[in-house]
Design an enzyme around this catalytic site. Structure first.
Site, PDB file in Angstrom:
ATOM      1  N   ASP A  33      -0.827   3.573  -6.394  1.00 36.41           N
ATOM      2  CA  ASP A  33       0.451   3.491  -5.678  1.00 36.41           C
ATOM      3  C   ASP A  33       1.591   3.506  -6.700  1.00 36.41           C
ATOM      4  OD1 ASP A  33       2.429   3.110  -3.853  1.00 36.41           O
ATOM      5  OD2 ASP A  33       1.398   1.495  -2.787  1.00 36.41           O
ATOM      6  N   ASP A  34       2.369   4.575  -6.701  1.00 34.97           N
ATOM      7  CA  ASP A  34       3.542   4.719  -7.584  1.00 34.97           C
ATOM      8  C   ASP A  34       3.178   4.897  -9.062  1.00 34.97           C
ATOM      9  OD1 ASP A  34       4.759   4.183  -5.177  1.00 34.97           O
ATOM     10  OD2 ASP A  34       5.953   2.483  -5.858  1.00 34.97           O
ATOM     11  N   CYS A  73       5.164   6.416   0.457  1.00 35.99           N
ATOM     12  CA  CYS A  73       3.807   5.966   0.781  1.00 35.99           C
ATOM     13  C   CYS A  73       3.153   6.556   2.024  1.00 35.99           C
ATOM     14  CB  CYS A  73       3.817   4.446   0.937  1.00 35.99           C
ATOM     15  SG  CYS A  73       3.551   3.634  -0.620  1.00 35.99           S
ATOM     16  N   ARG A  77       0.199   9.416   2.229  1.00 34.60           N
ATOM     17  CA  ARG A  77      -1.156   9.060   2.668  1.00 34.60           C
ATOM     18  C   ARG A  77      -1.593   9.851   3.894  1.00 34.60           C
ATOM     19  NH1 ARG A  77      -1.990   3.875  -0.247  1.00 34.60           N
ATOM     20  NH2 ARG A  77      -0.221   4.158  -1.617  1.00 34.60           N
ATOM     21  N   LYS A 126      -4.885  -0.465   0.356  1.00 33.92           N
ATOM     22  CA  LYS A 126      -3.708  -0.283   1.223  1.00 33.92           C
ATOM     23  C   LYS A 126      -3.890   0.871   2.217  1.00 33.92           C
ATOM     24  CE  LYS A 126       1.147   1.039   0.494  1.00 33.92           C
ATOM     25  NZ  LYS A 126       2.145   1.176  -0.581  1.00 33.92           N
ATOM     26  N   HIS A 128      -1.456   1.682   5.349  1.00 33.41           N
ATOM     27  CA  HIS A 128      -0.072   2.176   5.493  1.00 33.41           C
ATOM     28  C   HIS A 128       0.083   3.411   6.374  1.00 33.41           C
ATOM     29  CE1 HIS A 128       4.041   1.743   3.322  1.00 33.41           C
ATOM     30  NE2 HIS A 128       4.050   1.400   4.600  1.00 33.41           N
ATOM     31  N   SER A 151       2.782  -1.965   2.568  1.00 34.17           N
ATOM     32  CA  SER A 151       3.066  -2.183   1.149  1.00 34.17           C
ATOM     33  C   SER A 151       3.078  -3.657   0.766  1.00 34.17           C
ATOM     34  CB  SER A 151       4.415  -1.562   0.781  1.00 34.17           C
ATOM     35  OG  SER A 151       4.312  -0.167   0.754  1.00 34.17           O
ATOM     36  N   HIS A 227       2.419  -0.554  -7.618  1.00 32.31           N
ATOM     37  CA  HIS A 227       3.606  -0.755  -6.769  1.00 32.31           C
ATOM     38  C   HIS A 227       4.112  -2.183  -6.995  1.00 32.31           C
ATOM     39  CE1 HIS A 227       5.973  -1.166  -3.092  1.00 32.31           C
ATOM     40  NE2 HIS A 227       5.749   0.103  -2.776  1.00 32.31           N
ATOM     41  N   ASP A 279      -0.127   8.252  -5.116  1.00 33.15           N
ATOM     42  CA  ASP A 279       0.562   8.653  -3.873  1.00 33.15           C
ATOM     43  C   ASP A 279       1.936   9.252  -4.117  1.00 33.15           C
ATOM     44  OD1 ASP A 279       1.872   6.245  -4.555  1.00 33.15           O
ATOM     45  OD2 ASP A 279       2.135   5.659  -2.471  1.00 33.15           O
ATOM     46  N   ASN A 280       2.569   8.876  -5.222  1.00 28.59           N
ATOM     47  CA  ASN A 280       3.893   9.423  -5.574  1.00 28.59           C
ATOM     48  C   ASN A 280       4.259   8.932  -6.970  1.00 28.59           C
ATOM     49  OD1 ASN A 280       4.663   7.150  -3.124  1.00 28.59           O
ATOM     50  ND2 ASN A 280       5.450   6.739  -5.158  1.00 28.59           N
ATOM     51  N   LYS A 300      10.170   8.465  -7.506  1.00 27.89           N
ATOM     52  CA  LYS A 300       9.827   8.139  -6.111  1.00 27.89           C
ATOM     53  C   LYS A 300      11.073   8.181  -5.221  1.00 27.89           C
ATOM     54  CE  LYS A 300       8.127   4.263  -3.322  1.00 27.89           C
ATOM     55  NZ  LYS A 300       7.333   3.037  -3.331  1.00 27.89           N
TER      56      LYS A 300
HETATM   57 MG    MG Z   1       3.760   4.676  -3.346  1.00 26.78          MG
END
Ligand code: MG
Length: 479
Positions: A33-34, A73, A77, A126, A128, A151, A227, A279-280, A300
């Site tokens: 995540d991130d 997010c 996903r 996660k 989401h 998140s 994240h 994810d990003n 992001k």
């Molecule tokens: Mg993310």
């Protein structure tokens, strides 16, 4: 004739063939995540203590032109699990606990496609994609779910770990539930509670491999980290010598190593397609608690490459050449058809946007299965389009990190900034940071990409020019 013979002989030597009667492969999908493009040493990032990720890359393929579908997010996903642009399935942004929309249960996820082939499916991390029961993972093809529904910053706790009261909008979030199946198992109330997330997700993933080593499985491990709020367990906190972000990355690397080790222990490494991606890009607002784009523009929450271009490593010993690199354009939507092909699973009945990456993974000469990519952001704004080396950016508003005070350190956010983006054309082959506008030098490319963008607007819509997409499907909704 001699040349022809030599060609076939070389093909026989270098082309890695899979026996026809091989058992179906397991799929491991580790989703950060991130995590940014520049965060991994094996992607040219600053050296961190990541021996397991370095080894994974050395034993597999690094994709150096891989794009998440959107730099946020839930949208990202939705694309990962359905093989569709997120706007095709009606998802945008980051869904919170009050969201009345979710990924529609009618959409077919990777988990559902593999479950239909007899796979055991587990998600540890996660979700989401909708936190109400009809939309939770057990209703989307997963046999097991343990993790957060959204998140880890959607909780009533301040950045320094102190409780927030309801005068702050973040103080109105409920306590963060850690779900087991459809029910909260316990609640996370402090930063210390978050510190064990990477560890407990990893333990559950390893247990899942152990319990299912005799049948094919799909292990989806979408970590909460890195994240914000960042947190590392006691074993890693203060151990990297590179700050809390370094500690968190060190623990993620440990997690990857534990999963690799579990596969080895059960003799499954050579029959497992192992994918590691994000994810990003980094949430640069958080300064030293954010990752690195490796020099790509912004991050992001934007449609610049720093928001969507992320690392992706794929390993399947004996099937994907070790130590290989692929620089062709690929996207998160492509993972579903790639996995489906490997597992001989059916594709979803409804239209998808992904293409199988096997021509690239098999190193077929000249293979280039994806030639276009559209950069959507906000609810449904078409902000840019990519074809080959070219990226055409359309006039729009964008978040920006390039202003004084845009970042802050030690867990606290900087100030949000906004900028107006003009029409511009970038050559990503020579200018990956998107700094030199070439629209006046290449008007023919602008014309070609503009026409291509209209094709996507007709299909998927564009709020910027008020076009409804004819192919957009409705998300799941709470009545
Ligand atoms: Mg993310």
């Amino acid at each position: 004739m001699q040349y022809l013979f030599t060609f076939f002989a070389l093909t026989a030597i270098f082309r890695i063939e899979k026996p026809a009667d091989a058992p179906p492969p397991n799929i491991v999908l580790i989703f950060m995540d991130d995590l940014g493009y520049g965060d991994l040493e094996c992607y040219g990032g600053y050296p961190q203590h990541t021996p397991n990720l370095n080894r994974l890359a050395a034993e597999g393929m690094r994709l150096t032109n891989y794009y998440a579908a959107q730099a946020v997010c839930s949208a990202s996903r939705a694309a990962l699990l359905t093989g569709c642009y997120p706007n095709r399935v009606g998802i945008s942004g980051a869904l919170n606990h009050e969201s009345k929309i979710a990924l529609h249960p009618r959409e077919e996820t990777i988990a559902e496609l593999l479950k239909a082939k007899g796979y055991r499916t587990g998600i540890f991390g996660k979700w989401h994609l909708g936190s109400r029961e009809p939309f939770l993972p057990l209703q989307q093809g997963f046999d097991e779910y343990f993790g957060l529904p959204y998140s880890n910053d959607m909780w009533p706790v301040n950045y320094d770990g102190t409780p927030l009261d309801t005068t702050n909008y973040r103080g109105r979030y409920p306590i963060l539930p850690l779900m087991e199946g459809n029910q909260p198992l316990r609640y996370l109330k402090t930063l210390d509670d978050q510190a064990d997330l990477t560890k407990v997700y990893t333990e559950r993933a390893v247990r899942f491999i152990k319990e299912n080593h005799e049948k094919p499985f799909f292990l989806y491990l979408p970590h909460a980290m890195p994240h914000v709020p960042l947190a590392a367990s006691q074993n890693f906190r203060g151990k990297s010598g590179q700050g809390l972000f370094g500690d968190v990355l060190m623990e993620i690397d440990w997690s990857v190593g534990e999963v690799m080790r579990a596969l080895e222990m059960h003799g499954l490494s050579n029959n497992t397609l192992f994918i590691f991606t994000s994810d990003n890009g980094p949430w640069r607002t958080y300064g030293n608690h954010a990752g690195s784009t490796g020099g790509l523009r912004e991050g992001k929450g934007t449609a610049w490459d720093g928001g969507v271009k992320v690392p992706c490593i794929m390993r399947w010993p004996g099937r994907i050449a070790a130590g290989s690199v692929c620089n062709k354009l690929v996207a998160a939507m492509d993972l579903l058809p790639t996995i489906a092909h490997a597992c001989k699973a059916d594709l979803p009945k409804e239209k998808i946007d992904g293409v199988s990456l096997w021509p690239l993974l098999d190193a077929q000469p000249g293979a280039n299965p994806r030639t276009e990519f559209v950069y959507y952001y906000d609810r449904n704004n078409l902000k840019g389009i990519r074809k080959g080396q070219w990226k055409l950016v359309f006039p729009c508003s964008s978040q920006t990190y390039l202003h004084p005070g845009a970042t802050a350190d030690d867990g606290f956010p900087g100030k949000w900034g906004k900028t107006e983006v003009p029409l511009a054309l970038y050559d990503l082959s020579s200018d990956p940071a998107e700094t030199i506008d070439l629209k006046d030098r290449h008007p023919d490319v602008v014309t070609e990409l503009s026409a291509l963008a209209d094709k996507y607007r007709r299909m998927l819509g564009d709020d910027l020019v008020k076009v409804e997409g004819t192919e957009v499907r409705a998300p799941g909704k709470v009545e």
